[in-house]
Each structure stands twice: as structure tokens, then as C-alpha cells.
Design a protein around this motif. Structure first.
Motif, short mmCIF file in Angstrom:
data_model
loop_
_atom_site.label_atom_id
_atom_site.label_comp_id
_atom_site.label_asym_id
_atom_site.label_seq_id
_atom_site.Cartn_x
_atom_site.Cartn_y
_atom_site.Cartn_z
N ALA A 1 7.67 20.57 -6.09
CA ALA A 1 6.59 19.72 -5.58
C ALA A 1 7.04 19.08 -4.28
N ALA A 2 6.08 18.50 -3.57
CA ALA A 2 6.37 17.80 -2.33
C ALA A 2 5.38 16.67 -2.14
N ILE A 3 5.83 15.61 -1.47
CA ILE A 3 4.95 14.53 -1.02
C ILE A 3 5.06 14.49 0.49
N ASP A 4 3.93 14.70 1.17
CA ASP A 4 3.93 14.82 2.63
C ASP A 4 3.07 13.73 3.26
N VAL A 5 3.60 13.12 4.32
CA VAL A 5 2.84 12.11 5.05
C VAL A 5 2.59 12.53 6.50
N THR A 6 2.84 13.80 6.80
CA THR A 6 2.82 14.24 8.20
C THR A 6 1.64 15.11 8.58
N GLY A 7 1.24 16.04 7.68
CA GLY A 7 0.25 17.04 8.08
C GLY A 7 0.86 17.99 9.09
N GLY A 8 0.01 18.65 9.89
CA GLY A 8 0.49 19.47 10.98
C GLY A 8 1.38 20.64 10.56
N GLU A 9 2.31 20.99 11.45
CA GLU A 9 3.17 22.15 11.24
C GLU A 9 4.10 21.95 10.04
N ILE A 10 4.48 20.71 9.78
CA ILE A 10 5.36 20.45 8.63
C ILE A 10 4.65 20.81 7.33
N THR B 1 0.83 -1.21 0.00
CA THR B 1 0.00 0.00 0.00
C THR B 1 0.86 1.25 0.00
N ALA B 2 1.97 1.23 0.74
CA ALA B 2 2.85 2.40 0.80
C ALA B 2 3.39 2.74 -0.59
N GLY B 3 3.85 1.71 -1.31
CA GLY B 3 4.40 1.95 -2.63
C GLY B 3 3.37 2.39 -3.65
N ILE B 4 2.18 1.78 -3.57
CA ILE B 4 1.09 2.19 -4.46
C ILE B 4 0.75 3.66 -4.21
N THR B 5 0.71 4.04 -2.93
CA THR B 5 0.42 5.44 -2.58
C THR B 5 1.49 6.36 -3.14
N ALA B 6 2.76 5.95 -3.03
CA ALA B 6 3.86 6.77 -3.56
C ALA B 6 3.72 6.97 -5.06
N ILE B 7 3.38 5.90 -5.78
CA ILE B 7 3.25 5.99 -7.23
C ILE B 7 2.08 6.90 -7.62
N ILE B 8 0.96 6.78 -6.91
CA ILE B 8 -0.18 7.65 -7.20
C ILE B 8 0.21 9.11 -7.04
N ALA B 9 0.92 9.42 -5.94
CA ALA B 9 1.33 10.80 -5.69
C ALA B 9 2.27 11.30 -6.77
N LEU C 1 -2.86 21.72 -3.64
CA LEU C 1 -2.74 20.68 -2.62
C LEU C 1 -3.65 19.52 -3.01
N HIS C 2 -3.07 18.32 -3.19
CA HIS C 2 -3.81 17.13 -3.60
C HIS C 2 -3.90 16.15 -2.43
N GLY C 3 -5.07 15.57 -2.22
CA GLY C 3 -5.22 14.47 -1.27
C GLY C 3 -5.02 13.15 -1.98
N ILE C 4 -4.24 12.24 -1.36
CA ILE C 4 -3.93 10.94 -1.99
C ILE C 4 -4.47 9.82 -1.12
N ASN C 5 -5.30 8.95 -1.70
CA ASN C 5 -5.88 7.82 -0.99
C ASN C 5 -5.91 6.61 -1.91
N ALA C 6 -5.03 5.64 -1.66
CA ALA C 6 -4.93 4.47 -2.54
C ALA C 6 -6.20 3.64 -2.56
N GLU C 7 -7.00 3.70 -1.49
CA GLU C 7 -8.22 2.91 -1.43
C GLU C 7 -9.25 3.36 -2.46
N MET C 8 -9.11 4.56 -3.01
CA MET C 8 -10.09 5.07 -3.96
C MET C 8 -9.86 4.58 -5.39
N LEU C 9 -8.76 3.88 -5.64
CA LEU C 9 -8.50 3.37 -6.98
C LEU C 9 -9.50 2.29 -7.36
N ASP C 10 -9.99 2.33 -8.60
CA ASP C 10 -10.81 1.22 -9.08
C ASP C 10 -9.88 0.10 -9.56
N ASP C 11 -10.45 -1.05 -9.92
CA ASP C 11 -9.63 -2.21 -10.26
C ASP C 11 -8.72 -1.95 -11.46
#
Length: 305
Positions: free
Chosen positions: A220-229, A130-138, A268-278
């Protein structure tokens, strides 16, 4: 077929959580369309939280975690799957409140499984997970949004985690300069081996962003933290740049002002791997087995047997 199999089982003992390898029975599994022998799984951040009894992840115990799995169909009640088919379960609800991939056998709805070619490496696919799929989507989101050119400089937060390390490896594979943000100084040698151009810590980021805008540094940036970062990153993205948000390790909230958006036109884009269709899942998996596979990918994981 033997009915018994081994699985990692998490048990609750008052306020404590204990886990061990136990022998389980197929009769312990929920009745579903597919019975699958698991060949590979992986350890995800959600799996760690499940083992620690995090109530936002798992509420019923005893429980077997494992949100990802690759394996072979044992039996099927669905016409689209036959015994012997190679399948992957990835970015689905498995392993949260249902028995997951840390068992030798899983029982799941057919809608959770995706048939894959037999020549695909199940080991590599689970190393991505899931982590890698999320990275590729981003990364694809950034590439597609920039249209006529690839980014030259990208910031990756949580750089020592799954999404972070895989993002770095892929971006380096495409010749893109990467700045890694991490709090784990002991992993700097790993990050350097992946080809990062620079490594910073959160304090350095905060020092750059005390005003509503800062001198732009990254396309560009890929962030997994949210918050102050995340609040700081938005101030440092170049005009027309993109930030992909894929996690909330620091916080589920962040502070922002409008200037990066209205003066620099960042997105700013939200990334969620669970939303991918087959089809999207299959296309993403297919890309892993072609031009998106980093040459140094084997450095990112160990196989535990």
C-alpha cells in the motif's frame, strides 16, 4: 470579559503580504453561534499558503489564518454547547476566508465545533490536527480494505510533512515496515528516529518505473503529491494493494495506464478529512487517545508559546 485579544494578522500591501501579531476586538469577528477561547492551534500547509496570499486559499485581507483550533466555549447561542465546554474545530472551512485559530478568540457556527471530553489532551489533538486526522483516515482505509491482514510494507510520500510523519509514526506503532519518500535530505535523521525501514528520493522511484508495470514492492501507499510520483507508485503496488491519495503537492494531475488496475487489481482511494460526519470525527479523535497513539509521538511536534 475583555473585548480585545491578540491574533496573527496577514495584510496585503499591493502585491506583497505582511503578517504580525496585532490586537483585535471581538467586534472584528463575524456574528456566529459560538465564541471560543483558543487554547491550541497548529500550523498547516493551508495556513502557510494563506500567509503567502495564495488566492485559492484566501482572497480577503486583512486575515487571520488557522484552520484548526482547540479551546473552551466562552458563550453560546446553541443549546448543544455551554460555556466551559471543551471543543475542537478541525477539517472545517475556518481560517480560509473567515478568521481562524491563530487568534486567541474565534467566532464560528456551532456546526463547525465538536465537543470533546475534558480529559482529552488538547495539545496532542492539535499536534495531530487536520494532517493527522487525514493520516488516520488513510491508514484505516488501507486496514479495512485488506480485511484479513495488515500490510507488511507501505510507502509514504511527502514523508517529512504533517501527513507523512504522522503516518510513519502510526504504521511503525503497528509494526509495519515503512519506506519514506522525501526530497529533504536534511530531515533523514528525523525520519530514521520515527522508525522508517528505508528512505528513497523521487529519482529512485522514476528509475524503477520506466515501463507500464514494475516489479511490485509495496502492499500500500499514502501519497500527498499526485503528478509523476503518483504515476510511478501505481506501477509498484502489489496485487490487491491500495493507494490513498491525500494531496497534490507536485501536481493536480497524473498519468496512468490500466495495467496496474486490471492485471493487479489495485485500488486508488481519495482521502478528504472534510467529508467526515461528526460521529466519524469523534471516533477518529477517540482513537487518538487510545491504541492509535504512537509512543514516540512527542518527537513530532514542538509547542510554541
Amino acid at each position: 470579559m475583555k473585548k480585545n485579544f491578540k491574533a496573527l494578522v496577514v495584510r496585503k500591501n499591493k502585491s506583497s503580504f505582511l503578517y504580525d501579531i496585532e490586537e483585535r476586538s471581538i467586534d472584528d469577528l463575524p456574528l456566529n453561534e459560538l465564541l471560543i477561547r483558543v487554547n491550541y492551534s497548529n500550523i498547516n500547509f493551508k495556513d502557510a499558503m494563506s500567509c503567502q496570499g495564495n488566492p485559492s486559499i484566501t482572497r480577503r485581507f486583512p486575515h487571520t489564518p488557522g484552520i484548526d483550533a482547540c479551546g473552551t466555549v466562552i458563550s453560546s447561542k446553541n443549546i448543544n454547547f455551554l460555556p466551559g465546554d471543551s471543543v475542537v474545530v478541525i477539517s472545517k472551512p475556518m481560517g480560509l476566508n473567515t478568521p481562524g485559530g491563530f487568534g486567541e478568540i474565534i467566532s464560528i457556527p456551532a456546526s463547525w465545533a465538536l465537543k470533546i471530553d475534558k480529559d482529552y489532551s488538547q495539545e496532542s489533538l492539535m499536534a495531530y490536527g487536520t494532517a493527522g486526522i487525514t493520516a488516520i483516515i488513510a491508514i484505516k482505509k488501507i486496514f479495512n480494505s485488506m480485511k484479513n491482514s495488515l500490510p507488511s510494507k507501505v510507502l509514504i510520500t511527502g514523508a517529512s510533512g504533517g501527513i507523512g510523519t504522522i503516518s510513519i509514526a502510526i504504521l511503525n506503532h503497528f509494526g509495519i515496515a515503512v519506506t519514506a519518500l522525501t526530497t529533504h535530505s536534511e530531515l533523514i535523521s528525523l525520519l530514521n528516529s520515527l522508525g522508517v525501514n528505508d528512505i528513497i528520493n523521487p529519482k529512485e522511484l522514476y528509475d524503477l518505473t520506466k515501463q507500464n508495470l514494475a516489479i511490485p514492492k509495496w502492499d500500500a501507499a499514502i501519497d500527498v503529491t499526485g503528478g509523476e510520483i503518483l504515476s510511478s507508485i501505481l506501477k509498484l503496488i502489489k496485487p490487491g494493494g491500495h493507494v490513498c491519495l491525500a494531496g497534490n503537492v507536485q501536481s493536480t494531475s497524473f498519468n496512468a495506464n490500466v495495467l496496474p488496475f486490471i492485471l493487479r487489481g489495485i485500488t486508488l482511494h481519495g482521502i478528504n478529512a472534510e467529508m467526515l460526519d461528526d460521529q466519524q470525527r469523534y471516533d477518529t479523535i477517540k482513537s487518538l487517545n487510545s491504541d492509535w497513539m504512537p509512543k514516540n509521538f512527542s518527537k513530532l511536534y514542538d509547542v510554541i508559546e
